[in-house]
Scaffold this motif. Structure first.
Motif, PDB file in Angstrom:
ATOM      1  N   HIS A  96       0.887  -1.179   0.000  1.00 41.22           N
ATOM      2  CA  HIS A  96       0.000   0.000   0.000  1.00 41.22           C
ATOM      3  C   HIS A  96       0.918   1.219   0.000  1.00 41.22           C
ATOM      4  O   HIS A  96       1.665   1.425   0.953  1.00 41.22           O
ATOM      5  N   GLU A 122      -1.920   3.248   9.579  1.00 44.33           N
ATOM      6  CA  GLU A 122      -2.524   2.585   8.426  1.00 44.33           C
ATOM      7  C   GLU A 122      -2.321   1.069   8.530  1.00 44.33           C
ATOM      8  O   GLU A 122      -3.221   0.287   8.202  1.00 44.33           O
ATOM      9  N   LEU A 143      -5.257  -1.702   8.521  1.00 45.98           N
ATOM     10  CA  LEU A 143      -5.301  -2.816   7.566  1.00 45.98           C
ATOM     11  C   LEU A 143      -5.185  -4.165   8.280  1.00 45.98           C
ATOM     12  O   LEU A 143      -5.853  -5.132   7.922  1.00 45.98           O
ATOM     13  N   ALA A 151      -5.581  -7.851   6.731  1.00 43.21           N
ATOM     14  CA  ALA A 151      -4.533  -7.821   5.688  1.00 43.21           C
ATOM     15  C   ALA A 151      -3.560  -8.985   5.905  1.00 43.21           C
ATOM     16  O   ALA A 151      -3.215  -9.303   7.045  1.00 43.21           O
ATOM     17  N   THR A 186       2.151  -7.888   4.454  1.00 42.49           N
ATOM     18  CA  THR A 186       1.659  -6.664   3.791  1.00 42.49           C
ATOM     19  C   THR A 186       2.549  -5.483   4.195  1.00 42.49           C
ATOM     20  O   THR A 186       2.917  -5.334   5.363  1.00 42.49           O
TER      21      THR A 186
END
Ligand code: BTN
Length: 319
Positions: free
Chosen positions: A84, A95, A99, A104, A108
């Motif tokens: 991301h 963030e 996620l 996620a 990630t």
């Protein structure tokens, strides 16, 4: 960013020119839309030729950490397969937690070219000048108890130090628990946070900030960048790819074989062991000699009165 990312992937995959029509078909947007996104990429520093009847050709890329750049030639199995990317974000940590809570997958990565509220350890901030450093968080889902997860912090420091050495030839040392130093000044900081139940880690987030191409006015006095040491710019994409590879190798290794090897590597790269250190103990600054780390990554020190104590968390100063 998604469309720009896809355009870069297509331009890189094309051997020479790719027509506006082919791009518009692949991306499912109009040719005018393609043109608009090409303009955005040019503003980012991409040099893209546009030749009538031939189409578009990429001739030069800036050193941006967009997924299309990072994932091309990335030699990892899972780390960085989901990226991301943000041009600007308050903090990649927040963030990553958002996620991670939404499920996620393991590995990630959340990366930003700048952070407006970069967070450091002990409530401090992290200066994140745009396009200069590498600022990212990785979501990890190790199958372990919360007490074991803390050790991953030291492992991350080993992995980043090894990657920096492989790419640049210079060997950052590790200040306990996980700062990377060059000449006694800070090159990289790591912040590890987790969401856990009593006996199980739901996910961990390792947040890593590295001073790469910062000039002297883009650094705190106690900090240093790779550019300052080497006297030249360091390609951030290549360094970031190597860091992801090194992190994945170390994370897999400790989950398969335990922490022995990673902790030996930590000791070999330590700037702290054998040094006189100072830290606050019940509001008093005490002096001690740093002797070793234990199997949980705690620092073992001998106080000036001869007592041996363990420092589990917090900050220390050298000297
Ligand atoms: C420290 O040394 O105090 C830790 C610094 C950690 C900084 C990184 S930059 C990427 C990630 N996002 C943040 O807000 N902090 C970490």
């Amino acid at each position: 960013m998604n469309i720009e990312n896809k355009i870069i992937t297509a331009l890189k995959a094309a051997d020479g020119y790719i027509s506006g029509e082919a791009l518009s078909r692949t991306l499912n947007i109009t040719r005018a839309g393609v043109w608009k996104h090409i303009e955005t990429l040019r503003l980012m520093g991409y040099k893209i030729l546009a030749v009538p009847r031939h189409g578009y050709r990429l001739t030069e890329s800036p050193d941006r950490l967009i997924p299309a750049e990072v994932q091309q030639g990335l030699l990892t199995r899972t780390l960085g397969k989901h990226i991301h990317y943000f041009d600007s974000i308050p903090s990649t940590m927040n963030e990553a937690f958002r996620l991670g809570s939404e499920g996620a997958p393991d590995g990630t990565v959340i990366i930003a070219e700048t952070q407006t509220k970069g967070r450091g350890r002990m409530g401090r901030g992290w200066a994140s000048p745009k396009n200069k450093g590498i600022y990212f968080s990785v979501i990890l889902r190790p199958k372990c108890a919360p007490s074991q997860a803390a050790r991953m912090t030291l492992v991350s420091a080993v992995a980043v130090s090894e990657a920096v050495e492989r790419v640049t030839g210079i060997r950052p040392l590790i200040k306990w628990p996980n700062d990377l130093l060059l000449g006694g000044r800070k090159l990289c900081g790591i912040l590890t946070e987790m969401r856990a139940e009593t006996d199980r880690v739901e996910f961990m987030v390792a947040g890593i900030g590295i001073n790469v191409n910062n000039g002297p006015h883009q650094l705190l006095p106690e900090a240093i960048s790779l550019k300052q040491v080497l006297g030249r710019q360091v390609p951030r994409v290549a360094l970031f790819q190597e860091i992801l590879k090194s992190l994945e190798e170390r994370y897999l290794q400790v989950q398969q074989d335990g922490f022995k090897d990673a902790f030996a590597a930590w000791r070999a790269r330590s700037a702290t062991l054998g040094q006189e250190v100072r830290f606050l103990e019940r509001d008093h600054m005490v002096k001690a000699e740093a002797l070793d780390i234990d199997e949980d990554g705690a620092l073992l020190v001998r106080l000036s009165d001869g007592r041996m104590v363990k420092r589990v968390a917090g900050d220390i100063a050298h000297g």
